[in-house]
Design a protein around this motif. Structure first.
Motif, PDB file in Angstrom:
ATOM      1  N   GLY A   1      -0.138  -9.593 -21.112  1.00 11.18           N
ATOM      2  CA  GLY A   1      -1.500  -9.980 -20.782  1.00 11.18           C
ATOM      3  C   GLY A   1      -1.836 -10.078 -19.310  1.00 11.18           C
ATOM      4  N   HIS A   2      -1.030  -9.475 -18.458  1.00 10.84           N
ATOM      5  CA  HIS A   2      -1.306  -9.499 -17.025  1.00 10.84           C
ATOM      6  C   HIS A   2      -2.107  -8.267 -16.621  1.00 10.84           C
ATOM      7  CE1 HIS A   2       1.527 -12.800 -16.702  1.00 10.84           C
ATOM      8  NE2 HIS A   2       2.402 -12.080 -17.394  1.00 10.84           N
ATOM      9  N   SER A   3      -2.814  -8.369 -15.513  1.00 11.61           N
ATOM     10  CA  SER A   3      -3.475  -7.186 -14.971  1.00 11.61           C
ATOM     11  C   SER A   3      -2.551  -6.509 -13.970  1.00 11.61           C
ATOM     12  CB  SER A   3      -4.826  -7.550 -14.355  1.00 11.61           C
ATOM     13  OG  SER A   3      -4.694  -8.476 -13.298  1.00 11.61           O
ATOM     14  N   PHE A   4      -2.908  -5.303 -13.582  1.00  7.65           N
ATOM     15  CA  PHE A   4      -2.001  -4.527 -12.733  1.00  7.65           C
ATOM     16  C   PHE A   4      -2.812  -3.519 -11.923  1.00  7.65           C
ATOM     17  CE2 PHE A   4      -2.396  -2.741 -16.909  1.00  7.65           C
ATOM     18  CZ  PHE A   4      -2.646  -1.392 -16.694  1.00  7.65           C
ATOM     19  N   GLY A   5      -2.230  -3.086 -10.805  1.00  3.80           N
ATOM     20  CA  GLY A   5      -2.931  -2.161  -9.937  1.00  3.80           C
ATOM     21  C   GLY A   5      -1.985  -1.204  -9.233  1.00  3.80           C
ATOM     22  N   ASN A   6      -2.565  -0.296  -8.497  1.00  6.82           N
ATOM     23  CA  ASN A   6      -1.886   0.789  -7.790  1.00  6.82           C
ATOM     24  C   ASN A   6      -1.489   0.311  -6.396  1.00  6.82           C
ATOM     25  OD1 ASN A   6      -1.432   3.202  -6.266  1.00  6.82           O
ATOM     26  ND2 ASN A   6      -2.804   4.357  -7.595  1.00  6.82           N
ATOM     27  N   HIS A   7      -0.232   0.577  -6.024  1.00  4.31           N
ATOM     28  CA  HIS A   7       0.284   0.190  -4.702  1.00  4.31           C
ATOM     29  C   HIS A   7       0.895   1.409  -4.008  1.00  4.31           C
ATOM     30  CE1 HIS A   7       1.105  -2.994  -1.881  1.00  4.31           C
ATOM     31  NE2 HIS A   7       2.423  -2.921  -1.984  1.00  4.31           N
ATOM     32  N   THR A   8       0.314   2.588  -4.284  1.00  2.00           N
ATOM     33  CA  THR A   8       0.758   3.914  -3.841  1.00  2.00           C
ATOM     34  C   THR A   8       2.023   4.350  -4.586  1.00  2.00           C
ATOM     35  OG1 THR A   8       2.209   3.385  -1.948  1.00  2.00           O
ATOM     36  CG2 THR A   8      -0.179   3.466  -1.519  1.00  2.00           C
ATOM     37  N   MET A   9       2.330   5.625  -4.471  1.00  2.00           N
ATOM     38  CA  MET A   9       3.505   6.175  -5.152  1.00  2.00           C
ATOM     39  C   MET A   9       4.787   5.822  -4.419  1.00  2.00           C
ATOM     40  SD  MET A   9       4.231   7.928  -7.854  1.00  2.00           S
ATOM     41  CE  MET A   9       5.740   8.608  -8.560  1.00  2.00           C
ATOM     42  N   HIS A  10       4.757   5.869  -3.087  1.00  2.00           N
ATOM     43  CA  HIS A  10       5.983   5.701  -2.303  1.00  2.00           C
ATOM     44  C   HIS A  10       5.881   4.585  -1.272  1.00  2.00           C
ATOM     45  CE1 HIS A  10       6.135   9.986  -3.699  1.00  2.00           C
ATOM     46  NE2 HIS A  10       7.337   9.573  -4.043  1.00  2.00           N
ATOM     47  N   HIS A  11       4.994   3.618  -1.532  1.00  2.00           N
ATOM     48  CA  HIS A  11       4.828   2.470  -0.631  1.00  2.00           C
ATOM     49  C   HIS A  11       4.516   2.925   0.803  1.00  2.00           C
ATOM     50  CE1 HIS A  11       5.734  -1.569   1.153  1.00  2.00           C
ATOM     51  NE2 HIS A  11       5.198  -1.937  -0.006  1.00  2.00           N
ATOM     52  N   LEU A  12       3.547   3.812   0.912  1.00  2.00           N
ATOM     53  CA  LEU A  12       3.166   4.340   2.211  1.00  2.00           C
ATOM     54  C   LEU A  12       2.297   3.348   2.980  1.00  2.00           C
ATOM     55  CD1 LEU A  12       2.185   8.068   1.528  1.00  2.00           C
ATOM     56  CD2 LEU A  12       4.398   7.135   2.253  1.00  2.00           C
ATOM     57  N   GLN A  13       2.525   3.280   4.272  1.00  2.00           N
ATOM     58  CA  GLN A  13       1.665   2.490   5.146  1.00  2.00           C
ATOM     59  C   GLN A  13       0.556   3.397   5.669  1.00  2.00           C
ATOM     60  OE1 GLN A  13       2.006   0.542   9.479  1.00  2.00           O
ATOM     61  NE2 GLN A  13       3.552  -0.237   8.046  1.00  2.00           N
ATOM     62  N   GLY A  14      -0.677   3.055   5.353  1.00  2.00           N
ATOM     63  CA  GLY A  14      -1.799   3.928   5.644  1.00  2.00           C
ATOM     64  C   GLY A  14      -1.963   4.302   7.096  1.00  2.00           C
ATOM     65  N   MET A  15      -1.623   3.404   8.004  1.00  2.00           N
ATOM     66  CA  MET A  15      -1.808   3.669   9.425  1.00  2.00           C
ATOM     67  C   MET A  15      -0.823   4.704   9.961  1.00  2.00           C
ATOM     68  SD  MET A  15      -4.397   1.854  10.187  1.00  2.00           S
ATOM     69  CE  MET A  15      -4.395   1.877  11.983  1.00  2.00           C
ATOM     70  N   LYS A  16       0.215   5.003   9.194  1.00  2.00           N
ATOM     71  CA  LYS A  16       1.264   5.915   9.670  1.00  2.00           C
ATOM     72  C   LYS A  16       1.164   7.326   9.110  1.00  2.00           C
ATOM     73  CE  LYS A  16       4.727   2.337  10.633  1.00  2.00           C
ATOM     74  NZ  LYS A  16       6.109   1.855  10.381  1.00  2.00           N
ATOM     75  N   VAL A  17       0.218   7.555   8.201  1.00  2.00           N
ATOM     76  CA  VAL A  17       0.076   8.887   7.612  1.00  2.00           C
ATOM     77  C   VAL A  17      -1.393   9.300   7.616  1.00  2.00           C
ATOM     78  CG1 VAL A  17       2.118   8.659   6.152  1.00  2.00           C
ATOM     79  CG2 VAL A  17      -0.103   7.973   5.267  1.00  2.00           C
ATOM     80  N   LYS A  18      -1.616  10.600   7.561  1.00  2.00           N
ATOM     81  CA  LYS A  18      -2.979  11.116   7.542  1.00  2.00           C
ATOM     82  C   LYS A  18      -3.620  10.887   6.175  1.00  2.00           C
ATOM     83  CE  LYS A  18      -2.326  14.548  11.164  1.00  2.00           C
ATOM     84  NZ  LYS A  18      -2.400  15.970  11.559  1.00  2.00           N
ATOM     85  N   ALA A  19      -4.944  10.902   6.185  1.00  2.00           N
ATOM     86  CA  ALA A  19      -5.690  10.520   4.989  1.00  2.00           C
ATOM     87  C   ALA A  19      -5.358  11.395   3.794  1.00  2.00           C
ATOM     88  CB  ALA A  19      -7.186  10.562   5.269  1.00  2.00           C
ATOM     89  N   HIS A  20      -5.245  12.716   3.969  1.00  2.00           N
ATOM     90  CA  HIS A  20      -5.025  13.586   2.822  1.00  2.00           C
ATOM     91  C   HIS A  20      -3.684  13.311   2.158  1.00  2.00           C
ATOM     92  CE1 HIS A  20      -2.950  15.942   5.967  1.00  2.00           C
ATOM     93  NE2 HIS A  20      -2.210  16.422   4.989  1.00  2.00           N
TER      94      HIS A  20
END
Length: 206
Positions: free
Chosen positions: A80-99
């Motif tokens: 009964g818990h909710s859940f969400g997406n935390h990326t496939m490989h735990h990427l830090q957004g500031m270190k990779v390009k948007a695409h």
């Protein structure tokens, strides 16, 4: 404090994200969340602990962990818990390009299938956030327990919760090996303290 409770200026950079949920009811509410799982060494213990107190939470899942342990996602759902997406490989957004970042999120979405998304480390580029908000509710946090820190003891993690929790707080713990020792000490104590203070626990709505 800049880590445990994000400053107003940082929150203002991402107005499309949810940092805290204002409450109108008579009882104060907190939202426990767990990042970086699911893994068999820690997530089942978290689920059992939550069950023992009769409370629900939200799990932000790394897609690669779900790929390896799909039964744990099913267990999270069945309890009964909710859940969400935390990326496939735990990427830090500031270190990779948007695409690349958005492709990684999409890969995780194919396994997790949730409208909730939390960026690892709470870091995003504006272009990434703008694209993600079209599909996901971006969930940040009001309080980071810092259970992952090797510089803190379990008691200090617990003290962070006591110091910074407030009505509507979205609280971050981690069901990860890195956080395990502090989590096993601090989570039950934090739950018991919050219950004593009159807090109600809710999962984030999906």
């Amino acid at each position: 404090m800049l880590i445990e409770q994000p400053p107003l200026l940082y929150r203002l950079l991402f107005p499309e994200a949810v940092w805290r949920i204002k409450q109108r009811g008579p009882k104060p509410v907190v939202y426990l969340t767990f990042d970086d799982g699911p893994i068999p060494e820690v997530t089942p213990w978290v689920l059992d602990t939550l069950d023992s107190y009769g409370i629900k939470a939200t799990f932000f899942l790394v897609g690669d962990n779900v790929r390896r342990h799909p039964q744990l996602l099913e267990e999270i759902k069945s309890r009964g818990h909710s859940f969400g997406n935390h990326t496939m490989h735990h990427l830090q957004g500031m270190k990779v390009k948007a695409h690349r970042y958005l492709r990684d999120v999409a890969e995780a979405d194919s396994l997790i299938d949730s409208p909730l998304f939390r960026p690892p480390h709470g870091l995003l580029r504006w272009k990434q956030a703008k694209a993600l908000k079209n599909k996901f509710n971006i969930i940040m946090y009001d309080l980071v327990s810092r259970d992952y820190s090797k510089k803190l003891s379990g008691q200090e993690v617990f003290e962070n919760v006591k110091r910074f929790a407030r009505n509507g707080s979205i609280i971050v713990f981690h069901d990860s090996l890195k956080a395990e020792n502090n989590l096993r000490y601090a989570l039950p104590k934090a739950i018991e303290w919050l219950l004593q203070q009159g807090y109600e626990f809710k999962p984030l709505p999906m």
